[in-house]
Design a protein around this motif. Sequence first.
Motif, short mmCIF file in Angstrom:
data_model
loop_
_atom_site.label_atom_id
_atom_site.label_comp_id
_atom_site.label_asym_id
_atom_site.label_seq_id
_atom_site.Cartn_x
_atom_site.Cartn_y
_atom_site.Cartn_z
N GLN A 104 0.83 -1.19 0.00
CA GLN A 104 0.00 0.00 0.00
C GLN A 104 0.88 1.27 0.00
O GLN A 104 2.02 1.24 0.46
CB GLN A 104 -0.89 0.02 1.25
N ALA A 105 0.32 2.37 -0.47
CA ALA A 105 1.00 3.66 -0.42
C ALA A 105 1.28 4.04 1.04
O ALA A 105 0.51 3.65 1.93
CB ALA A 105 0.13 4.72 -1.08
N PRO A 106 2.36 4.80 1.28
CA PRO A 106 2.69 5.18 2.66
C PRO A 106 1.79 6.31 3.18
O PRO A 106 2.21 7.46 3.28
CB PRO A 106 4.15 5.63 2.55
N ALA A 107 0.56 5.92 3.51
CA ALA A 107 -0.45 6.92 3.90
C ALA A 107 -0.02 7.70 5.13
O ALA A 107 -0.22 8.91 5.23
CB ALA A 107 -1.77 6.20 4.16
N ARG A 108 0.59 7.00 6.09
CA ARG A 108 1.01 7.65 7.34
C ARG A 108 2.04 8.73 7.07
O ARG A 108 1.97 9.84 7.58
CB ARG A 108 1.59 6.56 8.22
N LEU A 109 3.03 8.37 6.23
CA LEU A 109 4.09 9.33 5.87
C LEU A 109 3.47 10.59 5.27
O LEU A 109 3.82 11.72 5.63
CB LEU A 109 5.04 8.69 4.85
N LEU A 110 2.50 10.39 4.36
CA LEU A 110 1.88 11.53 3.69
C LEU A 110 1.06 12.36 4.66
O LEU A 110 1.17 13.59 4.70
CB LEU A 110 0.99 11.02 2.54
N TRP A 111 0.24 11.67 5.45
CA TRP A 111 -0.62 12.39 6.40
C TRP A 111 0.25 13.20 7.37
O TRP A 111 0.00 14.38 7.61
CB TRP A 111 -1.51 11.40 7.15
N ASP A 112 1.29 12.54 7.89
CA ASP A 112 2.12 13.22 8.89
C ASP A 112 2.99 14.32 8.29
O ASP A 112 3.44 15.21 9.01
CB ASP A 112 2.97 12.18 9.66
N ALA A 113 3.19 14.27 6.97
CA ALA A 113 3.95 15.34 6.30
C ALA A 113 3.06 16.55 6.02
O ALA A 113 3.51 17.55 5.46
CB ALA A 113 4.56 14.82 5.00
N GLY A 114 1.78 16.43 6.37
CA GLY A 114 0.87 17.56 6.19
C GLY A 114 0.20 17.60 4.83
O GLY A 114 -0.36 18.63 4.43
N VAL A 115 0.25 16.47 4.10
CA VAL A 115 -0.42 16.40 2.79
C VAL A 115 -1.91 16.13 3.02
O VAL A 115 -2.27 15.35 3.90
CB VAL A 115 0.18 15.26 1.93
N THR A 116 -2.77 16.76 2.23
CA THR A 116 -4.21 16.46 2.26
C THR A 116 -4.40 15.11 1.57
O THR A 116 -4.01 14.94 0.41
CB THR A 116 -5.01 17.55 1.52
N VAL A 117 -5.00 14.16 2.27
CA VAL A 117 -5.13 12.80 1.75
C VAL A 117 -6.59 12.50 1.38
O VAL A 117 -7.50 12.76 2.17
CB VAL A 117 -4.62 11.75 2.77
N ALA A 118 -6.79 11.98 0.17
CA ALA A 118 -8.09 11.47 -0.25
C ALA A 118 -7.94 9.98 -0.51
O ALA A 118 -6.83 9.51 -0.80
CB ALA A 118 -8.55 12.17 -1.53
N VAL A 119 -9.02 9.22 -0.38
CA VAL A 119 -9.02 7.83 -0.85
C VAL A 119 -10.15 7.67 -1.85
O VAL A 119 -11.18 8.34 -1.74
CB VAL A 119 -9.14 6.78 0.29
N ALA A 120 -9.94 6.79 -2.83
CA ALA A 120 -10.93 6.60 -3.90
C ALA A 120 -10.87 5.15 -4.38
O ALA A 120 -9.96 4.41 -4.01
CB ALA A 120 -10.64 7.58 -5.04
N THR A 121 -11.85 4.77 -5.22
CA THR A 121 -11.91 3.35 -5.63
C THR A 121 -10.94 3.02 -6.77
O THR A 121 -10.53 1.87 -6.90
CB THR A 121 -13.32 2.96 -6.13
N ASP A 122 -10.66 3.98 -7.68
CA ASP A 122 -9.92 3.69 -8.91
C ASP A 122 -10.69 2.69 -9.77
O ASP A 122 -10.07 1.96 -10.56
CB ASP A 122 -8.51 3.14 -8.59
N CYS A 123 -12.00 2.60 -9.60
CA CYS A 123 -12.79 1.56 -10.30
C CYS A 123 -12.38 1.44 -11.77
O CYS A 123 -12.51 2.38 -12.55
CB CYS A 123 -14.28 1.90 -10.19
N ASN A 124 -11.84 0.28 -12.12
CA ASN A 124 -11.44 -0.01 -13.50
C ASN A 124 -11.35 -1.52 -13.67
O ASN A 124 -11.26 -2.24 -12.67
CB ASN A 124 -10.10 0.69 -13.83
N PRO A 125 -11.39 -2.01 -14.93
CA PRO A 125 -11.46 -3.47 -15.09
C PRO A 125 -10.13 -4.19 -14.89
O PRO A 125 -10.08 -5.43 -14.91
CB PRO A 125 -11.93 -3.63 -16.54
N GLY A 126 -9.03 -3.44 -14.70
CA GLY A 126 -7.72 -4.08 -14.60
C GLY A 126 -7.21 -4.17 -13.18
O GLY A 126 -7.11 -5.26 -12.60
N THR A 127 -6.92 -3.02 -12.59
CA THR A 127 -6.22 -3.05 -11.30
C THR A 127 -7.13 -2.97 -10.09
O THR A 127 -6.69 -3.23 -8.96
CB THR A 127 -5.24 -1.86 -11.21
N SER A 128 -8.42 -2.59 -10.29
CA SER A 128 -9.26 -2.33 -9.11
C SER A 128 -10.73 -2.30 -9.51
O SER A 128 -11.29 -1.24 -9.70
CB SER A 128 -8.85 -0.98 -8.49
N TYR A 129 -11.32 -3.49 -9.66
CA TYR A 129 -12.75 -3.51 -10.04
C TYR A 129 -13.54 -3.36 -8.74
O TYR A 129 -14.23 -4.27 -8.29
CB TYR A 129 -13.09 -4.79 -10.80
#
Length: 418
Positions: free
Chosen positions: A303-328
Amino acid sequence: MTEQPNLLLRGIGELVTNDRGGAGLLGIVHEAAVAICGGKVAWAGPLEALPDEYFDLPDLDCAGRAVLPGFVDSHTHLVFAGERSGEFESRLKGESYESILEAGGGIRSTVRATRRAVQESAAAGLLESAQRRAERMLAHGTTTVEVKSGYGLDVPTELRMLEAATALGKMVSIDTVTTVLAAHVVPPEYADDRDGYVRHVEEEMLPVLAPLARYCDVFCDRGAFTVPEARRILAAGKRQGLKPKVHAEQLAATGAAVLAAEVGAVSADHLDHIDAEGASALAAAGTVATLLPGASFSMRSPQAPARLLWDAGVTVAVATDCNPGTSYVESMQFVIAVAALEMGLSPAEAVWAATRGGAYALEEPRKGWIGKGTLADMVILDAPSHVHIPYRPGANLVWKVIKGGVVVVGSSGMRQEP
Ligand code: NIG
Ligand code: FE
């Protein structure tokens, strides 16, 4: 659909406002009420403080349930033809995503299917399958969805994809926001002329497609487009009035996140391989990090380093990426569960990222939170707290969905005194 522009939600056990007026990151208010007038939130807060003027609105008793802002799914490839379950099985046996793509499969096989659907005048089928996916998203609590092109890679097919994405917003009670992803991969007819395709995108595709979209995205990664190519395409998008977004650091560390910051991208998405330098660049630029836990889960990659990003002060969004290849994946509840269980976000952070974070990623200031003047897009869970979303993965916990003040999923259940 019956119009219910005015509505009083009462008996809310836990109201997630995402507003500073309440407690903690989620601005939680217990024993709450929300007054909706003309499809917008007129008042939200503790029931005991409800102003008299809202007492007589038609009311809906939430009986102790949790109410959240509607989910904002800020990264999807919702419009496509065909499916790739065979490729999924090959990947489970050990074949890699990139080797399948190099051999002409992966994204390229969905491009073939989508072009065929448009050429055979089966574009109606393209819209119909996307409509069913959008209806399932809504049933799981998504009230706004971003939709990318990128399976056409030629003007007519990309146009039909964006038209379908726009039409969806009129057929389903869900708002759509569109993004041009003409630079997804180099199409086969340009296999020996990468630069020719980049120029085609800059000079011919973007000018025609721009009126149908808000954003321009580039898959800037190993096997797709390089940082210099992406820089050119995003600049051309800007000239057409499209703000930049970047598929960055999904398959390899390429410097795409730093590019996203450099061009002032609204969001950099995926970021599985981002490092501390990339994180501080995003934080300084105010670029949202849109993380896609369903994609890494489905790809069985870290998984992406969500903690690193959050703690660095980046605004974090999560989404589905709905697509037929990597994330249905169609359910934002599932995304929140994976974000909390596998990505190191707390349940509150994961819920914030799926609502307010998503709204930041789509520049929608009146969505993703509940307070005076926001759009009345809400999810009522058949559960007492937002924590139940990651606590009970795989279940659809939606009791009702409210879009613009109208109950669009679940019966209205309204009670009005005679
Ligand atoms: O976001 N990474 C690039 N694009 C999509 C996958 C598209 C596909 O495999 O069809 C993604 O994961
Ligand atoms: Fe994507």
